[in-house]
Design a protein around this motif. Structure first.
Motif, short mmCIF file in Angstrom:
data_model
loop_
_atom_site.label_atom_id
_atom_site.label_comp_id
_atom_site.label_asym_id
_atom_site.label_seq_id
_atom_site.Cartn_x
_atom_site.Cartn_y
_atom_site.Cartn_z
N UNK A 187 0.94 -1.35 0.07
CA UNK A 187 -0.29 -0.22 0.28
C UNK A 187 0.48 1.30 0.24
N UNK A 188 0.26 2.41 0.07
CA UNK A 188 0.80 3.51 -0.82
C UNK A 188 0.70 4.33 1.45
N UNK A 189 1.48 5.21 1.59
CA UNK A 189 1.58 5.93 2.78
C UNK A 189 1.65 7.06 2.40
N UNK A 190 1.63 7.92 3.65
CA UNK A 190 1.52 9.88 3.45
C UNK A 190 2.42 10.25 4.45
N UNK A 191 3.53 10.68 4.13
CA UNK A 191 4.31 11.14 5.37
C UNK A 191 4.04 12.55 4.79
N UNK A 192 5.25 13.71 6.01
CA UNK A 192 5.34 14.71 5.94
C UNK A 192 7.01 14.78 6.03
N UNK A 193 7.72 15.84 5.56
CA UNK A 193 8.92 16.50 5.78
C UNK A 193 9.06 17.80 6.17
N UNK A 194 10.31 18.05 6.77
CA UNK A 194 10.80 19.45 7.33
C UNK A 194 12.42 19.05 7.37
N UNK A 246 10.97 13.65 9.38
CA UNK A 246 9.72 12.66 8.48
C UNK A 246 8.98 11.97 9.07
N UNK A 247 7.41 12.27 9.63
CA UNK A 247 6.48 11.93 9.77
C UNK A 247 5.21 11.67 9.49
N UNK A 248 5.30 9.79 9.55
CA UNK A 248 4.25 9.61 8.39
C UNK A 248 3.24 8.63 9.02
N UNK A 249 1.95 9.37 8.34
CA UNK A 249 1.13 8.38 9.30
C UNK A 249 0.98 6.80 8.53
N UNK A 250 1.07 5.80 9.91
CA UNK A 250 1.67 4.78 9.76
C UNK A 250 0.06 4.29 10.04
N UNK A 251 -0.60 2.74 9.34
CA UNK A 251 -1.39 2.76 9.44
C UNK A 251 -2.26 1.74 10.65
N UNK A 252 -2.31 2.95 11.64
CA UNK A 252 -2.51 2.10 12.94
C UNK A 252 -3.69 2.43 13.31
#
Length: 288
Positions: free
Chosen positions: A18-25, A59-65
């Motif tokens: 699957x695909x996950x969303x993450x944020x990066x700064x 790097x801050x992902x939305x893990x599938x939890x």
């Protein structure tokens, strides 16, 4: 300022299943954040800005939890499977000498990760986490039992529309000393409330949770020689100090620091103190 602004630009990445969303700064050495059950990247909104400003790539992902917005129906959502997703994320982005920062359930998954593939990890922060026999802790073992019943998750998510219930022990009452802002609670709870596919992902994870994963990981702790910071809430009501002290004894290169005036969700209750501990630790164990 929106949460996405605090965490950086959103991206998506395809991983096995699957695909996950993450944020990066930020720029610099990579730090990857791992949240726990029924929260998402927003958990780190008050930690990431200061860490990025200190010279790190966050790097801050939305893990599938259960609080993710992109379903992953083909992913392995056992604790070992989610650990492998983290390893795949590090590989896909070609991250090396990574600092992994985990809280709550994310810490249990990170312990499993360390025993499966720590080749890209340079150091770890476990901030009040599940471990040993405490995966899941009481009273959240009830969620794992509930998840075995088809259709059981939706009534719970609907019930939690009532904001007065959010301070109950089976919601956020044992996790934070202080109320979480309503818009953040909505971020955590809306995905499972609004999407049957997300509820299905959540049920798959909850049905697989068992202390055998953390107990098996603990049998390999003697082999984990990378630096580990145990940043622990002194007043933690789910994972008492004895858990932290046991981890400190079993992990060869562990440092234990207690943080006052917080429950388990240190990024919510004491983001500034957690950030200070994290930055001191990463500087102390920076790559030469």
């Amino acid at each position: 300022m929106t949460t996405s602004t605090l965490l950086g630009r959103p991206h998506e990445v395809d991983l096995p299943g699957g695909r996950i969303r993450y944020y990066e700064t930020g720029e610099g050495a990579p730090i990857v954040f791992v949240h726990g059950l029924l929260v998402n990247a927003d958990l780190w909104r008050m930690v990431v800005p200061a860490v990025a400003a200190a010279g790190y790539r966050c790097l801050t992902p939305d893990w599938p939890l259960g609080s993710h917005e992109i379903p992953v129906p083909d992913a392995n959502l056992t604790p070992a499977g989610v650990a492998d997703l983290i390893a795949a994320f590090l590989e896909r982005l070609d991250l090396t000498d990574v600092t992994v920062v985990a809280n709550d359930t994310g810490g249990a998954i990170t312990q499993v990760l360390l025993t499966r593939d720590r080749s890209r990890i340079g150091r770890v922060v476990l901030a009040s986490v599940d471990s040993y026999e405490g995966f899941l802790p009481q009273p959240f073992t009830a969620l794992a039992t509930l998840a075995k019943i088809p259709g059981s998750i939706r009534p719970l998510t609907e019930l939690l529309r009532i904001r007065a219930l959010h301070r109950l022990p089976l919601a956020f009452g044992l996790l934070t000393k202080r109320p979480i802002p309503p818009e953040i609670v909505d971020s955590y709870l809306a995905p499972s409330r609004e999407s049957a596919a997300i509820r299905k992902d959540l049920r798959r994870f909850l049905r697989s949770v068992h202390r055998r994963y953390t107990l098996d990981a603990a049998r390999h702790f003697a082999d984990i020689d990378i630096p580990v910071l145990l940043a622990w809430a002194r007043e933690d009501r789910l994972f008492p100090a004895s858990f932290a002290e046991r981890l400190a004894r079993d992990l060869p290169n562990a440092t234990l620091e207690f943080i006052d005036d917080s429950y388990t969700a240190l990024p919510e209750d004491q983001p500034k103190l957690l950030t200070e501990s994290l930055l001191e630790f990463t500087r102390r164990y920076a790559a030469p």
